[in-house]
Design a protein around this motif. Structure first.
Motif, PDB file in Angstrom:
ATOM      1  N   GLU A 155       0.864  -1.232   0.198  1.00  0.00           N
ATOM      2  CA  GLU A 155      -0.004  -0.045   0.153  1.00  0.00           C
ATOM      3  C   GLU A 155       0.942   1.379  -0.018  1.00  0.00           C
ATOM      4  O   GLU A 155       0.523   2.351  -0.521  1.00  0.00           O
ATOM      5  CB  GLU A 155      -0.994  -0.156   1.225  1.00  0.00           C
ATOM      6  N   ALA A 156       1.949   1.197   0.693  1.00  0.00           N
ATOM      7  CA  ALA A 156       2.658   2.451   0.784  1.00  0.00           C
ATOM      8  C   ALA A 156       3.501   2.639  -0.464  1.00  0.00           C
ATOM      9  O   ALA A 156       3.387   3.739  -1.056  1.00  0.00           O
ATOM     10  CB  ALA A 156       3.888   2.224   1.854  1.00  0.00           C
ATOM     11  N   ASP A 157       3.871   1.619  -1.267  1.00  0.00           N
ATOM     12  CA  ASP A 157       4.588   1.629  -2.523  1.00  0.00           C
ATOM     13  C   ASP A 157       3.479   2.093  -3.720  1.00  0.00           C
ATOM     14  O   ASP A 157       3.778   2.911  -4.350  1.00  0.00           O
ATOM     15  CB  ASP A 157       5.133   0.247  -3.147  1.00  0.00           C
ATOM     16  N   VAL A 158       2.240   1.702  -3.740  1.00  0.00           N
ATOM     17  CA  VAL A 158       1.123   1.909  -4.531  1.00  0.00           C
ATOM     18  C   VAL A 158       0.824   3.665  -4.412  1.00  0.00           C
ATOM     19  O   VAL A 158       0.226   4.047  -5.459  1.00  0.00           O
ATOM     20  CB  VAL A 158      -0.036   0.950  -4.553  1.00  0.00           C
ATOM     21  N   ARG A 159       0.769   3.836  -3.011  1.00  0.00           N
ATOM     22  CA  ARG A 159       0.066   5.377  -2.927  1.00  0.00           C
ATOM     23  C   ARG A 159       1.467   6.170  -3.183  1.00  0.00           C
ATOM     24  O   ARG A 159       1.185   7.281  -4.079  1.00  0.00           O
ATOM     25  CB  ARG A 159       0.146   5.689  -1.378  1.00  0.00           C
ATOM     26  N   ALA A 160       2.674   5.854  -3.281  1.00  0.00           N
ATOM     27  CA  ALA A 160       3.802   6.585  -3.589  1.00  0.00           C
ATOM     28  C   ALA A 160       3.815   6.660  -5.119  1.00  0.00           C
ATOM     29  O   ALA A 160       4.068   7.822  -5.762  1.00  0.00           O
ATOM     30  CB  ALA A 160       5.140   5.893  -3.196  1.00  0.00           C
ATOM     31  N   THR A 161       3.458   5.592  -5.969  1.00  0.00           N
ATOM     32  CA  THR A 161       3.480   5.567  -7.327  1.00  0.00           C
ATOM     33  C   THR A 161       2.185   6.590  -7.821  1.00  0.00           C
ATOM     34  O   THR A 161       2.469   7.253  -8.919  1.00  0.00           O
ATOM     35  CB  THR A 161       3.252   4.085  -7.763  1.00  0.00           C
ATOM     36  N   TYR A 162       1.381   6.531  -7.087  1.00  0.00           N
ATOM     37  CA  TYR A 162       0.253   7.333  -7.617  1.00  0.00           C
ATOM     38  C   TYR A 162       0.581   8.749  -7.682  1.00  0.00           C
ATOM     39  O   TYR A 162       0.534   9.468  -8.415  1.00  0.00           O
ATOM     40  CB  TYR A 162      -1.201   6.936  -6.595  1.00  0.00           C
ATOM     41  N   HIS A 163       1.225   9.071  -6.250  1.00  0.00           N
ATOM     42  CA  HIS A 163       1.661  10.718  -6.362  1.00  0.00           C
ATOM     43  C   HIS A 163       2.880  10.970  -7.174  1.00  0.00           C
ATOM     44  O   HIS A 163       2.967  12.157  -7.673  1.00  0.00           O
ATOM     45  CB  HIS A 163       1.936  10.897  -4.694  1.00  0.00           C
ATOM     46  N   VAL A 164       3.671  10.059  -7.494  1.00  0.00           N
ATOM     47  CA  VAL A 164       4.591  10.232  -8.120  1.00  0.00           C
ATOM     48  C   VAL A 164       4.239  10.728  -9.876  1.00  0.00           C
ATOM     49  O   VAL A 164       4.859  11.512 -10.446  1.00  0.00           O
ATOM     50  CB  VAL A 164       5.760   8.872  -8.342  1.00  0.00           C
ATOM     51  N   LEU A 165       2.945   9.758 -10.258  1.00  0.00           N
ATOM     52  CA  LEU A 165       2.612  10.206 -11.542  1.00  0.00           C
ATOM     53  C   LEU A 165       1.948  11.627 -11.438  1.00  0.00           C
ATOM     54  O   LEU A 165       2.040  12.290 -12.519  1.00  0.00           O
ATOM     55  CB  LEU A 165       1.747   8.942 -11.877  1.00  0.00           C
ATOM     56  N   LEU A 166       1.215  11.683 -10.521  1.00  0.00           N
ATOM     57  CA  LEU A 166       0.731  13.105 -10.598  1.00  0.00           C
ATOM     58  C   LEU A 166       1.754  14.140 -10.621  1.00  0.00           C
ATOM     59  O   LEU A 166       1.677  15.176 -11.399  1.00  0.00           O
ATOM     60  CB  LEU A 166      -0.078  13.421  -9.101  1.00  0.00           C
ATOM     61  N   ALA A 167       2.935  14.013  -9.842  1.00  0.00           N
ATOM     62  CA  ALA A 167       3.899  15.141 -10.105  1.00  0.00           C
ATOM     63  C   ALA A 167       4.624  14.942 -11.138  1.00  0.00           C
ATOM     64  O   ALA A 167       4.948  15.896 -11.938  1.00  0.00           O
ATOM     65  CB  ALA A 167       4.966  14.842  -9.054  1.00  0.00           C
ATOM     66  N   GLN A 168       4.796  13.907 -11.960  1.00  0.00           N
ATOM     67  CA  GLN A 168       5.280  13.772 -13.302  1.00  0.00           C
ATOM     68  C   GLN A 168       4.451  14.427 -14.282  1.00  0.00           C
ATOM     69  O   GLN A 168       5.055  15.209 -15.052  1.00  0.00           O
ATOM     70  CB  GLN A 168       5.695  12.318 -13.817  1.00  0.00           C
ATOM     71  N   VAL A 169       3.264  14.322 -14.311  1.00  0.00           N
ATOM     72  CA  VAL A 169       2.432  14.846 -15.307  1.00  0.00           C
ATOM     73  C   VAL A 169       2.354  16.501 -15.144  1.00  0.00           C
ATOM     74  O   VAL A 169       2.541  17.273 -15.992  1.00  0.00           O
ATOM     75  CB  VAL A 169       0.829  14.280 -15.066  1.00  0.00           C
TER      76      VAL A 169
END
Length: 328
Positions: A155-169
């Motif tokens: 869950e920590a990894d998947v949340r981090a992944t979600y927020h990384v994509l937001l920041a990348q976009v």
């Protein structure tokens, strides 16, 4: 900011017994489903892999045999997972090479019908590696300026992944990128179709990457002695290679893909043979007057070669000769 979504985008992460797509099993899955309205739905499940978890894997994700001994098997929860993902596109970190192939193997083993053909796939790692080339922990620090706590917790990894994509976009909006051929574009956009296109770099046919689409859209092998060759052409010239792959230690989804190619190839061959029947039949008809007499002549010759039956009445001398022969 919000992702511009036409339908839900499901970020998911797997913890597994190992890294072999064909033989290892899921021990935990966490899915964060981002909805078009900005809301989120999260589902996290521990799963009994029905095999021992190697210590080397447990030391990474912190899940041991005793932690999942009472958890449901994938066969028991597979349909629930498929239903949760049904109308969503898929996203993850290294998901195209690992998470999606492993998940598809589990669905196939469990007999769960999961339609993946019309889904989009966004692999956040591919954006990151092409734009910055770092790890998830570094990506989270780089893009979000935060330290990733509890790394390798699903869950920590998947949340981090979600927020990384937001920041990348947000970070790469309007940023130009040049590919290996010198083509320039602005690939990172708030658009799932564009992200799908950019993150599916090698255009795999089977997710495990054993078969790829080349620049002409032809399915080619990416490994072994036939690397770079058309799968159809290899199967046409060396049918045993198809049998070898079907019997080998390849992922089930890879086998499903080569079975489709094999079936299409056989259908094409049958169609081509059917199309060639008329000319050959016409040719056969034209030579029938020559072949039929020959066939009749052979039949006549065989009949003529049979020994003639001897006739005539049976005499006493013949009977005596038989008695002497058989000592009667």
């Amino acid at each position: 900011m919000m992702l511009n979504l036409k339908r839900p985008l499901a970020f998911f992460d797997l913890e597994t017994t190992g890294v072999n797509v064909a033989s290892d099993r899921i021990v935990e899955i966490s899915i964060l489903k981002a909805m078009p309205d900005g809301s989120e739905e999260v589902k996290t499940l521990r799963i009994n892999p029905e095999m021992p978890i190697p210590l080397t894997s447990s030391l990474i994700h912190g899940i041991y045999d005793e932690d999942i001994k009472d958890a449901p098997t994938f066969k028991e929860v597979g349909q629930e997972i498929a239903d949760f993902l049904e109308h969503a596109d898929l996203a993850g970190y290294n998901s195209n090479k690992f998470d999606i192939p492993v998940l598809m193997e589990e669905f196939l083993r469990a007999g769960v019908d999961f339609d993946i053909e019309n889904k989009k796939f966004v692999d956040v790692q591919n954006i990151f590696h092409q734009m910055e080339q770092r790890t998830l922990k570094a990506a989270y620090k780089f893009y979000c300026d935060k330290v990733l706590e509890q790394a390798h917790s699903a869950e920590a990894d998947v949340r981090a992944t979600y927020h990384v994509l937001l920041a990348q976009v947000d970070r790469y909006a309007g940023v130009e990128w040049e590919d290996k051929s010198g083509n320039r574009s602005i690939p990172v956009k708030n658009d799932i179709d564009a992200l799908h296109q950019f993150t599916n770099i090698n255009k795999p046919v089977d997710f495990a990457g054993r078969i790829l689409y080349d620049e002409n859209g032809i399915e080619v092998f990416s490994f072994g002695k036939h690397k770079g060759k058309s799968v159809s052409e290899v199967f046409r010239s060396e049918p045993s290679y198809y049998s070898w792959m079907m019997q080998g230690d390849f992922p089930l989804y890879t086998k499903r893909c080569i079975e489709r190619i094999w079936t299409d190839l056989r259908s094409d061959n049958q169609h081509n043979r059917g199309a060639s029947i008329k000319p050959s039949t016409a040719a056969d008809v034209s030579i029938q007057p020559k072949t039929k007499p020959h066939q009749h002549q052979q039949s006549y010759t065989k009949q003529q070669s049979k020994p003639k039956e001897k006739g005539g009445p049976i005499t006493s001398d013949m009977l005596k000769s038989l008695q002497d022969k058989f000592k009667k």
